[in-house]
Design a protein around this motif. Structure first.
Motif, mmCIF file in Angstrom:
data_model
loop_
_atom_site.group_PDB
_atom_site.id
_atom_site.type_symbol
_atom_site.label_atom_id
_atom_site.label_comp_id
_atom_site.label_asym_id
_atom_site.label_seq_id
_atom_site.Cartn_x
_atom_site.Cartn_y
_atom_site.Cartn_z
ATOM 1 N N VAL A 242 0.837 -1.199 0.000
ATOM 2 C CA VAL A 242 0.000 0.000 0.000
ATOM 3 C C VAL A 242 0.874 1.251 0.000
ATOM 4 O O VAL A 242 0.622 2.214 -0.729
ATOM 5 N N LYS A 243 1.932 1.250 0.806
ATOM 6 C CA LYS A 243 2.829 2.402 0.872
ATOM 7 C C LYS A 243 3.589 2.592 -0.438
ATOM 8 O O LYS A 243 3.783 3.720 -0.908
ATOM 9 N N ILE A 244 4.042 1.492 -1.028
ATOM 10 C CA ILE A 244 4.840 1.584 -2.263
ATOM 11 C C ILE A 244 3.996 2.057 -3.438
ATOM 12 O O ILE A 244 4.430 2.892 -4.245
ATOM 13 N N THR A 245 2.776 1.526 -3.546
ATOM 14 C CA THR A 245 1.969 1.751 -4.750
ATOM 15 C C THR A 245 0.899 2.831 -4.601
ATOM 16 O O THR A 245 0.362 3.302 -5.609
ATOM 17 N N SER A 246 0.568 3.211 -3.349
ATOM 18 C CA SER A 246 -0.540 4.140 -3.086
ATOM 19 C C SER A 246 -1.870 3.600 -3.598
ATOM 20 O O SER A 246 -2.759 4.353 -4.025
ATOM 21 N N ILE A 247 -1.994 2.276 -3.594
ATOM 22 C CA ILE A 247 -3.229 1.600 -3.987
ATOM 23 C C ILE A 247 -3.862 1.016 -2.726
ATOM 24 O O ILE A 247 -3.170 0.602 -1.802
ATOM 25 N N SER A 248 -5.179 0.959 -2.696
ATOM 26 C CA SER A 248 -5.863 0.484 -1.504
ATOM 27 C C SER A 248 -5.566 -0.991 -1.249
ATOM 28 O O SER A 248 -5.285 -1.765 -2.180
ATOM 29 N N ARG A 249 -5.688 -1.369 0.003
ATOM 30 C CA ARG A 249 -5.436 -2.756 0.393
ATOM 31 C C ARG A 249 -6.381 -3.720 -0.327
ATOM 32 O O ARG A 249 -5.960 -4.768 -0.812
ATOM 33 N N ALA A 250 -7.634 -3.347 -0.410
ATOM 34 C CA ALA A 250 -8.610 -4.229 -1.054
ATOM 35 C C ALA A 250 -8.277 -4.436 -2.534
ATOM 36 O O ALA A 250 -8.383 -5.558 -3.063
ATOM 37 N N THR A 251 -7.848 -3.361 -3.202
ATOM 38 C CA THR A 251 -7.496 -3.481 -4.623
ATOM 39 C C THR A 251 -6.262 -4.355 -4.798
ATOM 40 O O THR A 251 -6.195 -5.184 -5.733
ATOM 41 N N ILE A 252 -5.276 -4.190 -3.916
ATOM 42 C CA ILE A 252 -4.076 -5.031 -3.990
ATOM 43 C C ILE A 252 -4.442 -6.496 -3.790
ATOM 44 O O ILE A 252 -3.931 -7.381 -4.500
ATOM 45 N N GLU A 253 -5.347 -6.786 -2.872
ATOM 46 C CA GLU A 253 -5.774 -8.168 -2.653
ATOM 47 C C GLU A 253 -6.441 -8.731 -3.897
ATOM 48 O O GLU A 253 -6.244 -9.902 -4.255
ATOM 49 N N ASP A 254 -7.225 -7.887 -4.592
ATOM 50 C CA ASP A 254 -7.858 -8.337 -5.836
ATOM 51 C C ASP A 254 -6.810 -8.635 -6.907
ATOM 52 O O ASP A 254 -6.917 -9.633 -7.647
ATOM 53 N N VAL A 255 -5.797 -7.766 -6.998
ATOM 54 C CA VAL A 255 -4.727 -7.991 -7.976
ATOM 55 C C VAL A 255 -4.017 -9.307 -7.688
ATOM 56 O O VAL A 255 -3.773 -10.121 -8.589
ATOM 57 N N ILE A 256 -3.683 -9.535 -6.435
ATOM 58 C CA ILE A 256 -2.962 -10.758 -6.052
ATOM 59 C C ILE A 256 -3.784 -11.996 -6.380
ATOM 60 O O ILE A 256 -3.258 -12.980 -6.907
ATOM 61 N N ALA A 257 -5.077 -11.925 -6.120
ATOM 62 C CA ALA A 257 -5.946 -13.067 -6.412
ATOM 63 C C ALA A 257 -6.017 -13.352 -7.912
ATOM 64 O O ALA A 257 -6.206 -14.497 -8.328
ATOM 65 N N SER A 258 -5.829 -12.303 -8.732
ATOM 66 C CA SER A 258 -5.926 -12.470 -10.185
ATOM 67 C C SER A 258 -4.613 -12.906 -10.827
ATOM 68 O O SER A 258 -4.581 -13.187 -12.032
ATOM 69 N N GLN A 259 -3.529 -12.972 -10.040
ATOM 70 C CA GLN A 259 -2.206 -13.292 -10.597
ATOM 71 C C GLN A 259 -1.559 -14.461 -9.855
ATOM 72 O O GLN A 259 -0.433 -14.353 -9.365
ATOM 73 N N PRO A 260 -2.229 -15.613 -9.776
ATOM 74 C CA PRO A 260 -1.650 -16.723 -9.008
ATOM 75 C C PRO A 260 -0.356 -17.278 -9.602
ATOM 76 O O PRO A 260 0.450 -17.862 -8.877
ATOM 77 N N ASP A 261 -0.153 -17.095 -10.896
ATOM 78 C CA ASP A 261 1.083 -17.603 -11.515
ATOM 79 C C ASP A 261 2.294 -16.747 -11.163
ATOM 80 O O ASP A 261 3.428 -17.244 -11.154
ATOM 81 N N LEU A 262 2.050 -15.459 -10.881
ATOM 82 C CA LEU A 262 3.161 -14.531 -10.685
ATOM 83 C C LEU A 262 3.350 -14.072 -9.247
ATOM 84 O O LEU A 262 4.405 -13.525 -8.919
ATOM 85 N N VAL A 263 2.345 -14.270 -8.398
ATOM 86 C CA VAL A 263 2.438 -13.813 -7.008
ATOM 87 C C VAL A 263 2.042 -14.952 -6.071
ATOM 88 O O VAL A 263 1.048 -15.644 -6.322
ATOM 89 N N GLU A 264 2.819 -15.130 -5.007
ATOM 90 C CA GLU A 264 2.461 -16.121 -4.006
ATOM 91 C C GLU A 264 2.880 -15.658 -2.623
ATOM 92 O O GLU A 264 3.746 -14.787 -2.471
#
Length: 378
Positions: free
Chosen positions: A35-57
């Motif tokens: 959140v600090k690095i990107t200035s994106i909300s926590r909920a949005t970051i969680e959505d991004v992570i859920a959509s990128q299982p191949d690249l984020v774990e």
């Protein structure tokens, strides 16, 4: 750019690339840190992570790590092993392949010697073989290779992937190099000039990491130059920028011959200029004045073309790479002094720190640049 509710796809793409780029640049991060690095909300970051299982774990705690009080913060990482790139150096005497993950960590190195007189079919077969052996050793199938970077001698059309001019490899001019190596990667085959890609490697991981305008020399069995301007490769209109050696008045064609006469009763006895140069530099270390005079004369020959390039582009740094870079200050010192005789301003001259892998590393960087553009650019 102003984003509205009518731009949901673009907004998702912007958020996704911001999170992936942030994770790619660190070893691991918590949601709060992202959140600090990107200035994106926590909920949005969680959505991004859920959509990128191949690249984020999520990073699993290591055995023996102290257990925090309360619920531990989830730490996430970019899965560099989710894809790979290969850098391939096709030269007169060898083919060298480096397999790397998506952060540029080299997983495997394979090398094969080739006859400098080999026809294109044999050289290409050796190149395909060395790539496949490297992928097998790294446990990577062709489907896991997102891009293949290829470095070769001569003037190259990087868009078409063709060798336009080449006087060192038999039958190489006019070759569709990219087309000849299809099937080794699910992504593109990207082709570049070897000296240009050596310059790219020096900027990425070598002596030029702190410089933006760089003249890179490869000095081994021949002499060639590559240019970086503003941290970017400069190949020129026809891909021939830096081909200083074609001007015979600069003496680069015959400069290496100076080493052949030293300590050899039969200069025509088959000793290579590179082997002879190593003998000369070893003699310089012993304090031999004849050897020192040969190195000084060689530096003077080298400085004619280098000086012309320095006066043209006014670089921050000249990097000396290739087989003779191992001589270090024994060669960079005389070259620096010769350049000072006619250059308007002092220029740094340093030896490469990458050794014989610089060209292949540049091919890795070329492939990574393509993959990172796909992952992180909008």
């Amino acid at each position: 750019m102003t984003l509205t509710g009518q731009d949901p796809a673009l907004l998702r793409r912007l958020n996704t690339t911001a999170v992936l780029r942030a994770l790619h640049g660190v070893e691991g991060a918590t949601l709060t840190e992202l959140v600090k690095i990107t200035s994106i909300s926590r909920a949005t970051i969680e959505d991004v992570i859920a959509s990128q299982p191949d690249l984020v774990e999520e990073i699993a705690p290591k055995p023996g790590d102290p257990r925090p009080v309360g619920r531990p913060a989830k730490r996430l990482r970019f899965r560099a092993e989710a894809g790979h790139v290969v850098g391939l150096d096709i030269g007169p005497h060898k083919v060298l392949a480096l397999t790397a993950d998506l952060k540029g960590t080299i997983i495997d190195t394979r090398r094969s010697l080739v006859d400098p007189r080999a026809e294109p079919a044999a050289r290409l077969a050796a190149a395909r073989s060395v790539v496949r052996r490297s992928l097998r050793a790294a446990g990577v199938g062709p489907g896991g290779v997102r891009a293949l970077g290829v470095a070769t001698t001569g003037v190259v059309d990087p868009v078409a992937g063709k060798v336009v001019v080449s006087d060192r490899l038999p039958g190489w001019a006019g070759l569709d190099l990219a087309g000849s190596l299809t099937g080794l990667s699910v992504g593109p085959v990207l082709v570049g000039n070897d000296t240009n890609l050596a310059a790219l490697a020096e900027h990425w991981a070598g002596a030029a990491r702190d410089a933006q305008d760089v003249l890179c020399l490869l000095v081994g069995r021949s002499i060639a130059a590559g240019l970086l301007i503003g941290g970017k490769l400069y190949a020129g209109r026809n891909g021939a920028a830096g081909e200083i050696g074609v001007m015979r008045a600069f003496g680069w064609y015959t400069a290496l011959d100076r080493f052949l006469a030293y300590g050899d009763d039969d200069p025509a006895g088959g000793s290579s200029s590179r082997d002879a140069a190593e003998r000369v530099f070893e003699a310089v270390r012993r304090g031999d004045p004849q050897a020192a005079a040969i190195v000084r004369a060689f530096a003077r020959d080298l400085a004619k073309g280098v000086g012309a390039a320095v006066l043209t582009m006014d670089p921050e740094l000249v990097v000396l790479g290739g087989g003779l870079s191992g001589a270090g200050e024994l060669l960079t010192g005389p070259l620096r002094e010769e350049l000072a005789e006619f250059c308007l301003f002092p220029v740094r001259v340093e030896a490469s720190t990458l050794g014989g892998r610089s060209v292949a590393l540049g091919a890795v960087r070329l492939a990574l640049d393509h993959v990172e553009h796909e992952l992180f650019d909008v």
